[in-house]
Design a protein around this motif. Sequence first.
Motif, PDB file in Angstrom:
ATOM      1  N   LYS A   2       0.840  -1.198   0.000  1.00 63.98           N
ATOM      2  CA  LYS A   2       0.000   0.000   0.000  1.00 63.98           C
ATOM      3  C   LYS A   2       0.881   1.256   0.000  1.00 63.98           C
ATOM      4  CE  LYS A   2      -3.811  -2.343   0.495  1.00 63.98           C
ATOM      5  NZ  LYS A   2      -4.596  -2.619  -0.657  1.00 63.98           N
ATOM      6  N   TRP A   3       0.314   2.388  -0.475  1.00 60.60           N
ATOM      7  CA  TRP A   3       1.073   3.631  -0.573  1.00 60.60           C
ATOM      8  C   TRP A   3       1.611   4.080   0.791  1.00 60.60           C
ATOM      9  CZ3 TRP A   3       4.134   6.165  -3.348  1.00 60.60           C
ATOM     10  CH2 TRP A   3       4.507   7.453  -3.010  1.00 60.60           C
ATOM     11  N   GLY A   4       0.827   3.975   1.835  1.00 63.81           N
ATOM     12  CA  GLY A   4       1.289   4.392   3.162  1.00 63.81           C
ATOM     13  C   GLY A   4       2.531   3.642   3.604  1.00 63.81           C
ATOM     14  N   PRO A  11      11.123   7.456   3.065  1.00 62.31           N
ATOM     15  CA  PRO A  11      10.764   8.862   3.344  1.00 62.31           C
ATOM     16  C   PRO A  11      11.563   9.853   2.500  1.00 62.31           C
ATOM     17  CG  PRO A  11      12.089   7.955   5.138  1.00 62.31           C
ATOM     18  CD  PRO A  11      11.792   6.821   4.200  1.00 62.31           C
ATOM     19  N   SER A  12      10.868  10.876   2.007  1.00 64.64           N
ATOM     20  CA  SER A  12      11.480  11.967   1.233  1.00 64.64           C
ATOM     21  C   SER A  12      12.265  11.468   0.025  1.00 64.64           C
ATOM     22  CB  SER A  12      12.371  12.825   2.123  1.00 64.64           C
ATOM     23  OG  SER A  12      11.612  13.393   3.155  1.00 64.64           O
ATOM     24  N   ARG A  13      11.711  10.502  -0.666  1.00 64.97           N
ATOM     25  CA  ARG A  13      12.371   9.934  -1.842  1.00 64.97           C
ATOM     26  C   ARG A  13      11.397   9.915  -3.017  1.00 64.97           C
ATOM     27  NH1 ARG A  13      17.674   9.111  -1.763  1.00 64.97           N
ATOM     28  NH2 ARG A  13      17.521   7.177  -2.916  1.00 64.97           N
ATOM     29  N   ASP A  39      14.188   3.433  -5.643  1.00 69.35           N
ATOM     30  CA  ASP A  39      13.963   4.766  -5.089  1.00 69.35           C
ATOM     31  C   ASP A  39      15.134   5.667  -5.449  1.00 69.35           C
ATOM     32  OD1 ASP A  39      15.809   3.664  -3.288  1.00 69.35           O
ATOM     33  OD2 ASP A  39      15.032   4.823  -1.627  1.00 69.35           O
ATOM     34  N   TYR A  40      14.874   6.964  -5.507  1.00 70.43           N
ATOM     35  CA  TYR A  40      15.854   7.942  -5.978  1.00 70.43           C
ATOM     36  C   TYR A  40      15.786   9.193  -5.110  1.00 70.43           C
ATOM     37  CZ  TYR A  40      15.261   5.136 -10.243  1.00 70.43           C
ATOM     38  OH  TYR A  40      15.177   4.113 -11.142  1.00 70.43           O
ATOM     39  N   GLY A  41      16.895   9.917  -5.040  1.00 73.55           N
ATOM     40  CA  GLY A  41      16.921  11.191  -4.344  1.00 73.55           C
ATOM     41  C   GLY A  41      16.676  12.362  -5.281  1.00 73.55           C
ATOM     42  N   ASP A  42      16.849  12.137  -6.571  1.00 66.91           N
ATOM     43  CA  ASP A  42      16.777  13.195  -7.564  1.00 66.91           C
ATOM     44  C   ASP A  42      15.667  12.894  -8.578  1.00 66.91           C
ATOM     45  OD1 ASP A  42      18.080  15.518  -9.029  1.00 66.91           O
ATOM     46  OD2 ASP A  42      18.247  13.942 -10.550  1.00 66.91           O
ATOM     47  N   PRO A  43      14.807  13.879  -8.902  1.00 64.22           N
ATOM     48  CA  PRO A  43      13.714  13.609  -9.842  1.00 64.22           C
ATOM     49  C   PRO A  43      14.191  13.253 -11.248  1.00 64.22           C
ATOM     50  CG  PRO A  43      13.811  15.952  -9.327  1.00 64.22           C
ATOM     51  CD  PRO A  43      14.774  15.249  -8.407  1.00 64.22           C
ATOM     52  N   THR A  67       7.444  10.511  -2.099  1.00 63.30           N
ATOM     53  CA  THR A  67       6.795   9.933  -0.926  1.00 63.30           C
ATOM     54  C   THR A  67       6.261  10.965   0.062  1.00 63.30           C
ATOM     55  OG1 THR A  67       8.936   9.657   0.165  1.00 63.30           O
ATOM     56  CG2 THR A  67       8.058   7.761  -1.067  1.00 63.30           C
ATOM     57  N   SER A  68       6.431  12.250  -0.226  1.00 64.17           N
ATOM     58  CA  SER A  68       5.823  13.273   0.626  1.00 64.17           C
ATOM     59  C   SER A  68       4.315  13.364   0.383  1.00 64.17           C
ATOM     60  CB  SER A  68       6.476  14.637   0.387  1.00 64.17           C
ATOM     61  OG  SER A  68       6.227  15.072  -0.948  1.00 64.17           O
ATOM     62  N   ARG A  69       3.846  12.776  -0.701  1.00 65.77           N
ATOM     63  CA  ARG A  69       2.408  12.776  -1.002  1.00 65.77           C
ATOM     64  C   ARG A  69       1.674  11.894   0.005  1.00 65.77           C
ATOM     65  NH1 ARG A  69       1.559  12.551  -7.428  1.00 65.77           N
ATOM     66  NH2 ARG A  69      -0.557  12.380  -6.654  1.00 65.77           N
TER      67      ARG A  69
END
Length: 86
Positions: A2-4, A11-13, A39-43, A67-69
């Motif tokens: 799930k998204w959560g 977090p923050s990725r 996962d990535y740190g940069d868009p 993941t801030s969404r």
Amino acid sequence: MKWGDIAELHPSRFVLVEAIKASSNNRMRNLEDMAVIQDYGDPQEAWSGYKQFHKLYPSRELYVFHTSRTDVEVVEEFFSGVRQRT
């Protein structure tokens, strides 16, 4: 997953995810179950990863989200035209 759970684990990725189970309702795509591919740190890295993976597996349903969404909403856009393979 799930998204959560994804947001909590990364977090923050930026995450490249594949929709495992999804449904549509009123042009909205409901992603019920997802798998994190990377996962990535940069868009820009995230979109490069998306393009690379999509080129290898064009039939898979892939998305990039930060993941801030609090939740993931996808509006369906229908493509009508000719696609050219590169």
